[in-house]
Write a protein that holds these residues in place. Structure first.
Motif, PDB file in Angstrom:
ATOM      1  N   LYS A 402      32.501  36.393  33.685  1.00 10.19           N
ATOM      2  CA  LYS A 402      32.996  35.218  32.963  1.00 10.19           C
ATOM      3  C   LYS A 402      34.474  34.984  33.254  1.00 10.19           C
ATOM      4  CE  LYS A 402      33.450  33.429  28.227  1.00 10.19           C
ATOM      5  NZ  LYS A 402      33.182  33.724  26.782  1.00 10.19           N
ATOM      6  N   ARG A 403      35.250  36.051  33.280  1.00 15.03           N
ATOM      7  CA  ARG A 403      36.679  35.922  33.537  1.00 15.03           C
ATOM      8  C   ARG A 403      36.953  35.511  34.980  1.00 15.03           C
ATOM      9  NH1 ARG A 403      38.559  41.280  29.950  1.00 15.03           N
ATOM     10  NH2 ARG A 403      38.094  40.298  27.938  1.00 15.03           N
ATOM     11  N   VAL A 404      36.201  36.086  35.912  1.00 13.81           N
ATOM     12  CA  VAL A 404      36.369  35.716  37.322  1.00 13.81           C
ATOM     13  C   VAL A 404      36.081  34.235  37.523  1.00 13.81           C
ATOM     14  CG1 VAL A 404      35.366  36.012  39.623  1.00 13.81           C
ATOM     15  CG2 VAL A 404      35.971  38.017  38.260  1.00 13.81           C
ATOM     16  N   ARG A 405      35.029  33.722  36.882  1.00 11.63           N
ATOM     17  CA  ARG A 405      34.696  32.300  37.031  1.00 11.63           C
ATOM     18  C   ARG A 405      35.814  31.427  36.457  1.00 11.63           C
ATOM     19  NH1 ARG A 405      29.704  31.182  38.771  1.00 11.63           N
ATOM     20  NH2 ARG A 405      28.154  32.861  38.722  1.00 11.63           N
ATOM     21  N   ALA A 406      36.382  31.847  35.329  1.00 12.47           N
ATOM     22  CA  ALA A 406      37.464  31.064  34.730  1.00 12.47           C
ATOM     23  C   ALA A 406      38.682  31.029  35.643  1.00 12.47           C
ATOM     24  CB  ALA A 406      37.826  31.657  33.369  1.00 12.47           C
ATOM     25  N   ILE A 407      39.008  32.163  36.248  1.00 11.48           N
ATOM     26  CA  ILE A 407      40.155  32.220  37.163  1.00 11.48           C
ATOM     27  C   ILE A 407      39.893  31.356  38.393  1.00 11.48           C
ATOM     28  CG2 ILE A 407      41.497  33.747  38.666  1.00 11.48           C
ATOM     29  CD1 ILE A 407      40.872  36.016  36.614  1.00 11.48           C
ATOM     30  N   ALA A 408      38.659  31.439  38.900  1.00 13.98           N
ATOM     31  CA  ALA A 408      38.311  30.643  40.075  1.00 13.98           C
ATOM     32  C   ALA A 408      38.395  29.152  39.779  1.00 13.98           C
ATOM     33  CB  ALA A 408      36.909  31.016  40.551  1.00 13.98           C
ATOM     34  N   GLU A 409      37.883  28.738  38.633  1.00  9.37           N
ATOM     35  CA  GLU A 409      37.904  27.321  38.263  1.00  9.37           C
ATOM     36  C   GLU A 409      39.327  26.826  38.034  1.00  9.37           C
ATOM     37  OE1 GLU A 409      35.369  27.098  34.880  1.00  9.37           O
ATOM     38  OE2 GLU A 409      33.525  27.447  36.021  1.00  9.37           O
ATOM     39  N   ALA A 410      40.217  27.720  37.605  1.00  9.20           N
ATOM     40  CA  ALA A 410      41.613  27.337  37.368  1.00  9.20           C
ATOM     41  C   ALA A 410      42.431  27.331  38.647  1.00  9.20           C
ATOM     42  CB  ALA A 410      42.238  28.301  36.363  1.00  9.20           C
ATOM     43  N   ASP A 411      41.823  27.734  39.754  1.00 11.18           N
ATOM     44  CA  ASP A 411      42.493  27.768  41.061  1.00 11.18           C
ATOM     45  C   ASP A 411      43.760  28.631  41.013  1.00 11.18           C
ATOM     46  OD1 ASP A 411      42.821  27.288  43.749  1.00 11.18           O
ATOM     47  OD2 ASP A 411      43.872  25.381  43.473  1.00 11.18           O
ATOM     48  N   LEU A 412      43.636  29.812  40.414  1.00 17.63           N
ATOM     49  CA  LEU A 412      44.742  30.764  40.369  1.00 17.63           C
ATOM     50  C   LEU A 412      44.581  31.809  41.468  1.00 17.63           C
ATOM     51  CD1 LEU A 412      44.855  31.540  36.534  1.00 17.63           C
ATOM     52  CD2 LEU A 412      46.490  30.148  37.813  1.00 17.63           C
ATOM     53  N   VAL A 413      45.708  32.271  42.000  1.00 16.96           N
ATOM     54  CA  VAL A 413      45.670  33.466  42.831  1.00 16.96           C
ATOM     55  C   VAL A 413      45.160  34.610  41.964  1.00 16.96           C
ATOM     56  CG1 VAL A 413      47.064  35.125  44.136  1.00 16.96           C
ATOM     57  CG2 VAL A 413      47.572  32.677  44.286  1.00 16.96           C
ATOM     58  N   MET A 414      44.312  35.462  42.560  1.00 20.89           N
ATOM     59  CA  MET A 414      43.703  36.544  41.786  1.00 20.89           C
ATOM     60  C   MET A 414      43.985  37.891  42.449  1.00 20.89           C
ATOM     61  SD  MET A 414      39.664  37.374  41.037  1.00 20.89           S
ATOM     62  CE  MET A 414      39.336  35.695  40.548  1.00 20.89           C
ATOM     63  N   ALA A 415      44.567  38.822  41.686  1.00 24.47           N
ATOM     64  CA  ALA A 415      44.730  40.199  42.147  1.00 24.47           C
ATOM     65  C   ALA A 415      43.608  41.025  41.547  1.00 24.47           C
ATOM     66  CB  ALA A 415      46.084  40.752  41.722  1.00 24.47           C
ATOM     67  N   VAL A 416      42.915  41.794  42.378  1.00 24.43           N
ATOM     68  CA  VAL A 416      41.722  42.518  41.949  1.00 24.43           C
ATOM     69  C   VAL A 416      41.973  44.017  42.050  1.00 24.43           C
ATOM     70  CG1 VAL A 416      39.264  42.886  42.321  1.00 24.43           C
ATOM     71  CG2 VAL A 416      40.272  40.625  42.734  1.00 24.43           C
TER      72      VAL A 416
END
Length: 499
Positions: A402-416
């Motif tokens: 759920k959090r990954v989808r929210a970050i993806a939809e917000a077009d944010l850079v993501m550190a994993v």
């Protein structure tokens, strides 16, 4: 072809030669042995009473005894040439159908020169090794002291290790044997003192020989230490952890300044450890943490180390809080920044218990892994970004998704963080598929592995080309936004502005 036998003759007393070793020596056509420049062979002295009449003796004399040598390849080059010559000489006897016994002090494969000829000749000739009594076994018998009991861990250490590394290993083990003394003795003594193991450490010289002697390490004259000596650190001498607090008791006298420091060590290099953290670690009496992180803290006199596995964070936190209540100065350490998927949160979690109300917690920041990978790559987190852990050990996978989808939809850079482990093998592939629903296949992806360490690597790829099978727990991923770019030189950056 002759037969090649590598025979341990024990530490010095001829009566400690095994029956099998004696039988082989007595029937040998050739007896070979090593000896130093200008010295006689100790192995020959031990076994000479067993030499048969007419036996050929092959003396393998070292070209040097120290690391200083006039050879184009230095010490290693000189020794390589020496073993080449030994191989040729011993091999010639074997090819002439002579049985060769190579003598070795102690046990042949325990810090012995014999192993190098064994490695070179065993594939070409009928070879066998006869074990011998190691010197440290004779040393403990000489002193009459138990070395290990029950579940004690024994570590055998060469005295040639750097002093900080030797001190760290001495602090972390129950019992130890330190070999290769001589010129290394002053540094070894310093390491024992730094590790808090000097008291109880025993120096043994020429164990089982007529000249044998033993005395406390603290009483040894460094100028009198020969190579044929070692140090025994019995398991009984390891200091017990100081934890006198019993949680939940009413009679506890709490130290007014009870405090736990939570220290971020950075991703690895000493240069990335902050001066504040370094100063704090120099003052505390206890360091607590996951074993690889505790290993990074230099050992010194008075420091007790409490290392544990990777899934007992709250237990570690409680130990730290207990020590603080008992008046001890204690630091809990984490790699990177302790507040980013580190021990800081675990300490606050444990401190919610009412018995820890009097303990203050101070967090000292460190360079985080995402900062280190981003710096190596360029500036991929130069704009808004999010940080997420793929581990579902403390939260269910549907929450992660759920959090990954929210970050993806917000077009944010993501550190994993924590992308994969031996028991979690599908999450990176699942992450890739989720992101491809929202991001273009050419989205920039940075894979940093062991950043800051000697084996570090940095890969710049795309979301479509990312290979989930190449990712492990040593990796941190930075997945770009739609605006993230790659320069002609391969550096990655994300603009601060939004078009």
């Amino acid at each position: 072809m002759g037969r090649f036998r590598v025979v341990g003759v024990g530490p010095g007393d001829p009566e400690l030669i095994t029956l099998k070793a004696a039988r082989l020596i007595e029937s040998a056509d050739v007896v070979a042995y090593h000896q130093g420049v200008g010295k006689s062979s100790n192995a020959r002295r031990i076994a000479s009473g067993l030499f048969p009449d007419g036996v050929l003796e092959e003396v393998l004399q070292y070209p040097v005894t120290t690391g200083v040598v006039d050879h184009p390849g230095g010490y290693d080059g000189a020794m390589s040439d020496f073993y080449d010559d030994c191989e040729r000489r011993v091999g010639a006897h074997l090819e002439a159908a002579r049985d060769v016994v190579l003598l070795a002090e102690g046990d042949p494969l325990f810090y012995g020169s014999a192993m190098y000829l064994h490695d070179r000749l065993s594939s070409r000739f009928d070879t066998a090794v006869v074990p011998g009594v190691p010197a440290f076994v004779a040393a403990t018998a000489t002193a009459g002291i138990p070395l290990v009991r029950h579940t004690d861990v024994l570590t055998v250490l060469p005295g040639t290790l750097p002093v900080p590394e030797l001190a760290r290993r001495l602090a972390d083990t129950d019992a130890a044997i330190i070999m290769k003394l001589g010129r290394t003795f002053p540094g070894v003594r310093d390491a024992l003192e730094q590790a808090g193991r000097l008291d109880g450490a025993l120096y043994v010289e020429r164990a089982s020989m007529a000249e044998e002697r033993y005395l406390p390490v603290a009483d040894v004259d460094p100028a009198s230490v020969p190579y044929f000596s070692l140090i025994v650190v019995p398991g009984d001498t390891k200091p017990l952890p100081v934890v006198e607090v019993r949680r939940g008791t009413r009679s506890l006298e709490v130290t007014p300044a009870a405090e736990v420091l939570v220290v971020g060590l950075g991703p690895g290099p000493d240069a990335w450890l902050t001066p504040e953290a370094s100063d704090a670690l120099a003052e505390v009496g206890h360091v607590i943490g996951y074993a690889p992180y505790v290993d990074r803290v230099p050992q010194r006199a008075g420091l007790q180390r409490h290392a544990s596995g990777n899934t007992v964070e709250v237990d570690r936190a409680r130990l730290a809080l207990d020590l603080a209540l008992a008046g001890e100065k204690v630091a809990v350490v984490s790699g990177g920044d302790a507040g980013v998927f580190g021990m800081a949160s675990a300490v606050f979690e444990a401190a919610e218990a009412p018995e820890y109300a009097a303990v203050s917690i101070r967090v000292l920041p460190g360079v985080s892994a995402v900062q280190a990978v981003a710096a190596r790559a360029g500036a991929p987190v130069g704009a808004d970004f999010a940080v997420v852990s793929l581990s579902d050990r403390l939260k269910p996978w549907d929450v992660v998704e759920k959090r990954v989808r929210a970050i993806a939809e917000a077009d944010l850079v993501m550190a994993v963080y924590n992308p994969r482990s031996r028991s979690r093998t599908t999450q990176v592939a699942d992450l890739q598929q989720i992101l491809l629903e929202h991001r273009a296949p050419e989205t920039v992806v940075v894979v940093g592995r062991d950043i800051g360490r000697a084996e570090e690597s940095l890969t710049v790829t795309t979301l479509a080309d990312l290979d989930p099978e190449s990712i492990d727990m040593k990796c941190l991923l930075i997945i770009g936004a739609s605006s993230t770019r790659v320069t002609p030189t391969g550096q990655v950056w994300t603009p601060r502005f939004v078009l």
